[in-house]
Scaffold this motif. Structure first.
Motif, PDB file in Angstrom:
ATOM      1  N   HIS A 587    -128.721  17.035 -71.816  1.00 55.60           N
ATOM      2  CA  HIS A 587    -128.947  17.707 -70.540  1.00 55.60           C
ATOM      3  C   HIS A 587    -130.426  18.055 -70.464  1.00 55.60           C
ATOM      4  N   CYS A 623    -130.516  20.967 -64.100  1.00 56.59           N
ATOM      5  CA  CYS A 623    -130.498  19.942 -65.156  1.00 56.59           C
ATOM      6  C   CYS A 623    -131.207  18.700 -64.641  1.00 56.59           C
ATOM      7  N   ASP A 625    -131.373  15.661 -66.209  1.00 55.56           N
ATOM      8  CA  ASP A 625    -130.883  14.388 -66.740  1.00 55.56           C
ATOM      9  C   ASP A 625    -129.558  14.060 -66.057  1.00 55.56           C
ATOM     10  N   CYS A 627    -126.339  13.491 -65.822  1.00 55.48           N
ATOM     11  CA  CYS A 627    -125.400  13.531 -66.936  1.00 55.48           C
ATOM     12  C   CYS A 627    -123.970  13.244 -66.539  1.00 55.48           C
ATOM     13  N   HIS A 631    -123.698  15.950 -61.698  1.00 54.41           N
ATOM     14  CA  HIS A 631    -125.016  16.341 -62.203  1.00 54.41           C
ATOM     15  C   HIS A 631    -125.809  17.099 -61.142  1.00 54.41           C
TER      16      HIS A 631
HETATM   17 CU1  CUA Z   1    -126.590  17.941 -67.141  1.00 49.29          CU
HETATM   18 CU2  CUA Z   1    -127.333  16.738 -65.354  1.00 49.29          CU
END
Ligand code: CUA
Ligand code: RUQ
Length: 660
Positions: A587, A623, A625, A627, A631
């Motif tokens: 993350h 966040c 990234d 994910c 997300h």
């Molecule tokens: Cu954890 Cu996007």
């Protein structure tokens, strides 16, 4: 492809020097690729490459990892430079990795990756690399691909001749490029007092067999030459390490001219086993020296810096038998030891031959005390003819570096004539030559500096790109070329661009690394002082103007995600623990307006971002990234109040009128 013009040249110093400055371009580019080259480098989607290649980033201070034969870039590993991809050198946990006795150094220059060795073979455990400018050696753990240790080296300037592993990684060794007064002496001396006051120092860094931890065992004080690349012996030559050196003229200005006066410079052969014995007998001299040792703990996920205050030295002029000098033609730049440990091929940037030395003959000459005088007081110089196995004649111009295929052949880069030359170790005959585009510095063969080369592929690490790729403004992509060395004749397979300047590379069969891979860090082993092992453990603690946020990240929320009570004048530390226990689920974390970048947190890891709120208001974080499907929902808010506000610390997740 013909490279014919070098035969016409009389290799005078001036001509060679001017050619070094503007190296030539062989024939017409790119026409020598076989029809089956594409097949040889094609790795089908979903398939792994056969080989890992670790390329230094040169002035980027990083390492780039490629799959070979495809040339696919897998990852950039930060070592001596802050890295915006993963927060290395920005997070509170990793900032200490870049500490030095000069303070925090955010960017350095790194040249030579070196794989750890067991019985002379690459063992896939660790990768070492040098910081050239502010002298340091780093160790990366190849189970996690993280930089886990950086050791500064005192008493030297320019850690270029570094790092080289002895046969079982007993030591990694580095030598000085810029001789200088030792750190414990008065350095405030005229530069013209070079010969009296300047010294070289060879560092022997002991490596712990089990966990790889490094410590500076001792340094050899040597004459003030400029030391260049080295290699340790193997098999019969196990106890020795060989360094090339230039500027044996001891010039301190306009080295381009003044360090090219002598017809021959030297190879310095060091009996490290003997030095080790002397040290264990207490013969070393303890001297004051300040250097920093940074260690990244893989359980706390945190690096710490320790200042060291002392090192011990051996002055080689006081201990006969420690070093011998062997003459080597014209400004040598490197020396490479054959897989059987019997021969050493040296280069000479301005030489017209590749001299190959015999270890047996060297020992013999030492035994019989066949010296050709002494240098730097009373250090013995052996006779060129006595120690020479032979010369590879007319190899081309500007030999730089050699590696071996394990089948009896050496391969040497020719910087000036832009080619790679294959020659036979026993009779020194040239077997083949292939142009490279352009001006190769190092080359790398899989296991090519080890006792058991894997062979098969050769990488030419070129210094000049010119017309190989689509132009990208004044700075072109850096150039690397993959060459097939399975047959009698070398075959060009592929060009691929690299990150920074690929000074040197080490390649290793993938299975040696794959078997040790860490897929995620176990949360139960996480000993970070600010870990939150579950959402129940999340909290926000104020002590004075310091606010610690213990936060967790899991698909697809950050907890807490509503935080109030932060004020102007606070120092906020957000400690984010990634609760995932699965492969490949990092993350990210970022706060609007934060001057200290972002984080990327691996599963099971805790990373800390320092934030000094600068404006009153609502500040989003999220966040970074991608994910999961949700997300984009992985986000939250800080409320920042004015200095002196009475808004209390408050934090929550899931408290929302919509669902209440
Ligand atoms: Cu954890 Cu996007
Ligand atoms: S050096 S091009 Cu920095 Cu390795 Cu020889």
């Amino acid at each position: 492809m013909k490279i014919s013009h070098y035969k016409l040249l009389i290799p005078t110093l001036t001509v060679l020097a001017s050619m070094l400055a503007s190296s030539c371009k062989p024939g017409k580019a790119g026409s020598s690729v076989d029809a089956d080259a594409a097949k040889k480098v094609y790795v089908a989607p979903g398939k792994y490459d056969e080989i890992y290649a670790f390329l230094s980033g040169g002035f980027s201070g990083q390492i780039a990892v490629y799959g070979i034969p495809s040339g696919r870039l897998l990852k950039v590993l930060p070592v001596f430079s802050q890295n915006p991809e993963n927060g290395y050198g920005y997070s509170e946990e990793t900032k200490p990795m870049l500490n030095t006795s000069h303070g925090f150094v955010p960017w350095d220059d790194s040249h030579h990756p070196e794989l750890s060795k067991t019985n002379g073979e690459d063992d896939g455990r660790w990768l070492f690399i040098n910081a050239n400018n502010t002298p340091r050696i780093a160790r990366l753990n190849l189970a996690t691909f993280k930089t886990v240790e950086i050791l500064e080296l005192p008493n030297i300037g320019g850690n270029h001749a570094s790092p080289f592993c002895t046969e079982n990684t007993e030591y990694v060794v580095g030598n000085t490029r810029f001789s200088e007064p030792l750190d414990n002496s008065n350095g405030d001396v005229p530069i013209s007092s070079f010969k009296q006051n300047f010294k070289g120092a060879v560092s022997f860094v002991k490596v712990n067999k089990d966990n790889g931890t490094m410590n500076l065992a001792f340094q050899l004080v040597v004459p003030p030459f400029d030391y260049d690349l080295a290699h340790a012996g193997k098999g019969p030559s196990h106890d020795w390490i060989f360094f090339t050196c230039y500027n044996t003229e001891e010039a301190h200005t306009l080295l381009e001219v003044n360090a090219s006066q002598r017809d021959k410079d030297f190879i310095m052969a060091v009996n490290w086993k003997k030095a080790e014995e002397l040290i264990s007998q207490g013969k070393g001299t303890k001297i004051k020296a300040k250097y920093i040792h940074n260690v990244y703990n893989e359980n706390t996920h945190t690096a710490t810096s320790t200042m060291e205050n002392e090192t011990q030295t051996l002055d080689v002029t006081k201990f006969p038998g420690l070093v011998y000098y062997m003459p080597c033609p014209k400004s040598p730049h490197g020396i490479d030891v054959t897989p059987d440990g019997e021969y050493m091929a040296a280069s000479g940037k301005l030489a017209a031959v590749i001299p190959v030395f015999s270890f047996k003959k060297m020992l013999n000459a030492i035994d019989k005390k066949q010296f050709d005088g002494m240098i730097a007081g009373d250090l013995p110089v052996l006779k060129y003819e006595d120690v020479l196995h032979g010369e590879v004649k007319k190899p081309g111009l500007g030999p730089l570096h050699t590696e071996f295929d394990g089948k009896g052949y050496g391969y040497t880069t020719m910087f000036v004539s832009s080619e790679i030359v294959k020659w036979k170790i026993d009779n020194l005959e040239i077997i083949d030559r292939i142009p490279s585009y352009y001006s190769p510095g190092h080359l790398s063969i899989v296991g090519g500096d080890s006792e058991k080369p894997y062979g098969k592929y050769l990488l030419a690490l070129n210094k000049i790109t010119k017309d190989r790729y689509l132009p990208t403004g004044p700075e072109l992509a850096q150039a690397c070329q993959l060459i097939d060395i399975t047959g009698n004749k070398m075959k060009l397979l592929l060009d691929f661009p690299t990150i920074g300047e690929p000074h040197y590379a080490q390649m290793i069969p993938a299975d040696k690394i794959l078997k040790n891979q860490v897929k995620f860090f176990k949360l139960e082993d996480n000993k970070n002082a600010y870990v939150a092992k579950s959402e129940k453990d999340t909290k926000v603690i104020r002590s004075g103007n310091r606010v610690d946020v213990y936060m967790t990240a899991i698909r697809s929320h950050l907890a807490p995600d509503n935080i109030e009570g932060v004020k102007i004048g606070d120092e906020v530390y957000v400690h984010v623990t990634n609760l995932e226990q699965d492969w490949d689920v990092p993350h990210g974390f970022a706060i609007k307006g934060n001057n200290n970048a972002e984080l990327l947190i691996m599963p099971g890891e805790t990373c800390t971002l320092k934030w000094i709120p600068g404006q009153v208001g609502i500040v989003p974080f999220y966040c970074t990234d991608f994910c999961s499907a949700l997300h984009q929902e992985m986000q939250g808010y800080f409320r920042v109040s004015p200095a002196g506000s009475t808004v209390p610390i408050k934090f929550s997740i899931g408290v929302n009128p919509v669902t209440e």
